[in-house]
Design a protein around this motif. Sequence first.
Motif, PDB file in Angstrom:
ATOM      1  N   MET A 148       4.662   4.534  -1.124  1.00  0.00           N
ATOM      2  CA  MET A 148       3.787   4.368  -0.813  1.00  0.00           C
ATOM      3  C   MET A 148       4.187   2.739  -0.033  1.00  0.00           C
ATOM      4  O   MET A 148       3.599   2.298   0.157  1.00  0.00           O
ATOM      5  CB  MET A 148       2.562   4.397  -1.440  1.00  0.00           C
ATOM      6  CG  MET A 148       1.523   3.262  -1.787  1.00  0.00           C
ATOM      7  SD  MET A 148       0.230   3.246  -3.256  1.00  0.00           S
ATOM      8  CE  MET A 148       1.330   2.662  -4.468  1.00  0.00           C
ATOM      9  N   GLU A 149       5.005   2.472  -0.845  1.00  0.00           N
ATOM     10  CA  GLU A 149       5.501   1.223  -0.508  1.00  0.00           C
ATOM     11  C   GLU A 149       6.496   1.720   0.905  1.00  0.00           C
ATOM     12  O   GLU A 149       6.341  -0.108   1.534  1.00  0.00           O
ATOM     13  CB  GLU A 149       7.031   0.813  -1.412  1.00  0.00           C
ATOM     14  CG  GLU A 149       7.337  -0.863  -2.070  1.00  0.00           C
ATOM     15  CD  GLU A 149       7.976  -0.358  -2.597  1.00  0.00           C
ATOM     16  OE1 GLU A 149       9.317  -1.611  -2.395  1.00  0.00           O
ATOM     17  OE2 GLU A 149       7.576  -0.667  -3.534  1.00  0.00           O
TER      18      GLU A 149
ATOM     19  N   VAL B 208       3.661   0.572   2.879  1.00  0.00           N
ATOM     20  CA  VAL B 208       2.800  -1.192   3.024  1.00  0.00           C
ATOM     21  C   VAL B 208       4.298  -1.992   3.069  1.00  0.00           C
ATOM     22  O   VAL B 208       4.398  -2.804   4.532  1.00  0.00           O
ATOM     23  CB  VAL B 208       2.645  -1.755   1.987  1.00  0.00           C
ATOM     24  CG1 VAL B 208       2.899  -2.981   1.577  1.00  0.00           C
ATOM     25  CG2 VAL B 208       1.352  -1.152   0.863  1.00  0.00           C
TER      26      VAL B 208
ATOM     27  N   VAL C 215      -3.869  -4.279  -0.456  1.00  0.00           N
ATOM     28  CA  VAL C 215      -3.812  -3.234  -0.421  1.00  0.00           C
ATOM     29  C   VAL C 215      -5.078  -2.475  -0.398  1.00  0.00           C
ATOM     30  O   VAL C 215      -5.580  -2.777  -1.089  1.00  0.00           O
ATOM     31  CB  VAL C 215      -2.680  -2.142  -1.135  1.00  0.00           C
ATOM     32  CG1 VAL C 215      -3.059  -0.683  -0.207  1.00  0.00           C
ATOM     33  CG2 VAL C 215      -1.332  -2.414  -0.616  1.00  0.00           C
TER      34      VAL C 215
ATOM     35  N   ASP D 194      -6.395   0.836   0.490  1.00  0.00           N
ATOM     36  CA  ASP D 194      -6.749   2.282   0.507  1.00  0.00           C
ATOM     37  C   ASP D 194      -5.923   2.737   0.372  1.00  0.00           C
ATOM     38  O   ASP D 194      -4.934   2.305   1.003  1.00  0.00           O
ATOM     39  CB  ASP D 194      -7.802   3.043   1.017  1.00  0.00           C
ATOM     40  CG  ASP D 194      -8.544   4.408   1.113  1.00  0.00           C
ATOM     41  OD1 ASP D 194      -8.660   4.386  -0.195  1.00  0.00           O
ATOM     42  OD2 ASP D 194      -8.295   4.820   1.672  1.00  0.00           O
ATOM     43  N   ILE D 195      -5.227   4.130  -0.348  1.00  0.00           N
ATOM     44  CA  ILE D 195      -4.358   4.546   0.047  1.00  0.00           C
ATOM     45  C   ILE D 195      -4.660   6.020  -0.066  1.00  0.00           C
ATOM     46  O   ILE D 195      -5.475   6.782  -0.330  1.00  0.00           O
ATOM     47  CB  ILE D 195      -3.343   4.741  -1.681  1.00  0.00           C
ATOM     48  CG1 ILE D 195      -2.952   3.376  -1.822  1.00  0.00           C
ATOM     49  CG2 ILE D 195      -2.410   5.338  -1.477  1.00  0.00           C
ATOM     50  CD1 ILE D 195      -2.430   3.042  -3.517  1.00  0.00           C
ATOM     51  N   GLU D 196      -3.945   6.488   0.451  1.00  0.00           N
ATOM     52  CA  GLU D 196      -4.528   8.369   1.702  1.00  0.00           C
ATOM     53  C   GLU D 196      -2.964   9.421   1.079  1.00  0.00           C
ATOM     54  O   GLU D 196      -1.956   8.278   1.742  1.00  0.00           O
ATOM     55  CB  GLU D 196      -4.909   7.958   2.824  1.00  0.00           C
ATOM     56  CG  GLU D 196      -4.782   9.390   2.814  1.00  0.00           C
ATOM     57  CD  GLU D 196      -6.074   9.957   4.111  1.00  0.00           C
ATOM     58  OE1 GLU D 196      -6.397  10.775   5.084  1.00  0.00           O
ATOM     59  OE2 GLU D 196      -5.921   8.554   4.553  1.00  0.00           O
TER      60      GLU D 196
ATOM     61  N   TRP E 194       2.467   9.282   2.780  1.00  0.00           N
ATOM     62  CA  TRP E 194       1.185   8.257   2.644  1.00  0.00           C
ATOM     63  C   TRP E 194       0.644   7.303   3.537  1.00  0.00           C
ATOM     64  O   TRP E 194       1.997   7.215   4.773  1.00  0.00           O
ATOM     65  CB  TRP E 194       2.278   6.953   1.529  1.00  0.00           C
ATOM     66  CG  TRP E 194       2.223   8.167   0.311  1.00  0.00           C
ATOM     67  CD1 TRP E 194       3.697   8.800  -0.334  1.00  0.00           C
ATOM     68  CD2 TRP E 194       1.416   8.257  -0.793  1.00  0.00           C
ATOM     69  NE1 TRP E 194       3.436   9.465  -1.036  1.00  0.00           N
ATOM     70  CE2 TRP E 194       2.360   9.119  -1.456  1.00  0.00           C
ATOM     71  CE3 TRP E 194       0.527   7.831  -1.414  1.00  0.00           C
ATOM     72  CZ2 TRP E 194       2.027   9.600  -3.554  1.00  0.00           C
ATOM     73  CZ3 TRP E 194      -0.115   8.325  -2.347  1.00  0.00           C
ATOM     74  CH2 TRP E 194       0.187   9.510  -3.508  1.00  0.00           C
ATOM     75  N   ARG E 195      -0.353   6.784   3.686  1.00  0.00           N
ATOM     76  CA  ARG E 195      -1.207   6.257   4.649  1.00  0.00           C
ATOM     77  C   ARG E 195      -1.911   4.883   3.224  1.00  0.00           C
ATOM     78  O   ARG E 195      -2.301   5.224   2.565  1.00  0.00           O
ATOM     79  CB  ARG E 195      -2.249   6.656   5.567  1.00  0.00           C
ATOM     80  CG  ARG E 195      -1.353   7.866   6.091  1.00  0.00           C
ATOM     81  CD  ARG E 195      -2.274   8.720   6.953  1.00  0.00           C
ATOM     82  NE  ARG E 195      -1.790   9.702   7.880  1.00  0.00           N
ATOM     83  CZ  ARG E 195      -2.604  10.457   8.598  1.00  0.00           C
ATOM     84  NH1 ARG E 195      -3.985   9.745   8.123  1.00  0.00           N
ATOM     85  NH2 ARG E 195      -2.064  11.296   9.433  1.00  0.00           N
ATOM     86  N   VAL E 196      -1.818   4.006   4.236  1.00  0.00           N
ATOM     87  CA  VAL E 196      -2.327   2.254   3.610  1.00  0.00           C
ATOM     88  C   VAL E 196      -3.058   2.208   4.785  1.00  0.00           C
ATOM     89  O   VAL E 196      -2.758   1.683   5.791  1.00  0.00           O
ATOM     90  CB  VAL E 196      -1.463   2.244   2.772  1.00  0.00           C
ATOM     91  CG1 VAL E 196      -0.544   2.079   2.062  1.00  0.00           C
ATOM     92  CG2 VAL E 196      -0.352   0.845   3.870  1.00  0.00           C
TER      93      VAL E 196
ATOM     94  N   MET F 265      -4.568  -1.595   4.890  1.00  0.00           N
ATOM     95  CA  MET F 265      -4.502  -3.190   4.441  1.00  0.00           C
ATOM     96  C   MET F 265      -4.975  -4.370   5.080  1.00  0.00           C
ATOM     97  O   MET F 265      -5.240  -4.116   6.399  1.00  0.00           O
ATOM     98  CB  MET F 265      -3.011  -2.910   3.990  1.00  0.00           C
ATOM     99  CG  MET F 265      -2.059  -3.243   5.514  1.00  0.00           C
ATOM    100  SD  MET F 265       0.068  -2.645   4.871  1.00  0.00           S
ATOM    101  CE  MET F 265       0.534  -3.073   6.072  1.00  0.00           C
TER     102      MET F 265
END
Length: 51
Positions: free
Chosen positions: A1-2, A5, A24, A26-28, A39-41, A43
């Motif tokens: 996830m990092e 971003v 951020v 939302d996280i998906e 991972w997708r964010v 932001m």
Amino acid sequence: MEDAVRNGVRRADESLDQIRGVWVKDIEATVEGGEVKGWRVRMMLTFELKD
């Protein structure tokens, strides 16, 4: 996830100057075959505008 971003900030930095912060929203995670593949964010960035 990092990494998601960091990649988003790096990409935004190509067209925006003076990025100051990231929120951020939302996280998906993408899943294939029962495993997390990426991972997708979503932001929001804060940046400084110049006159």
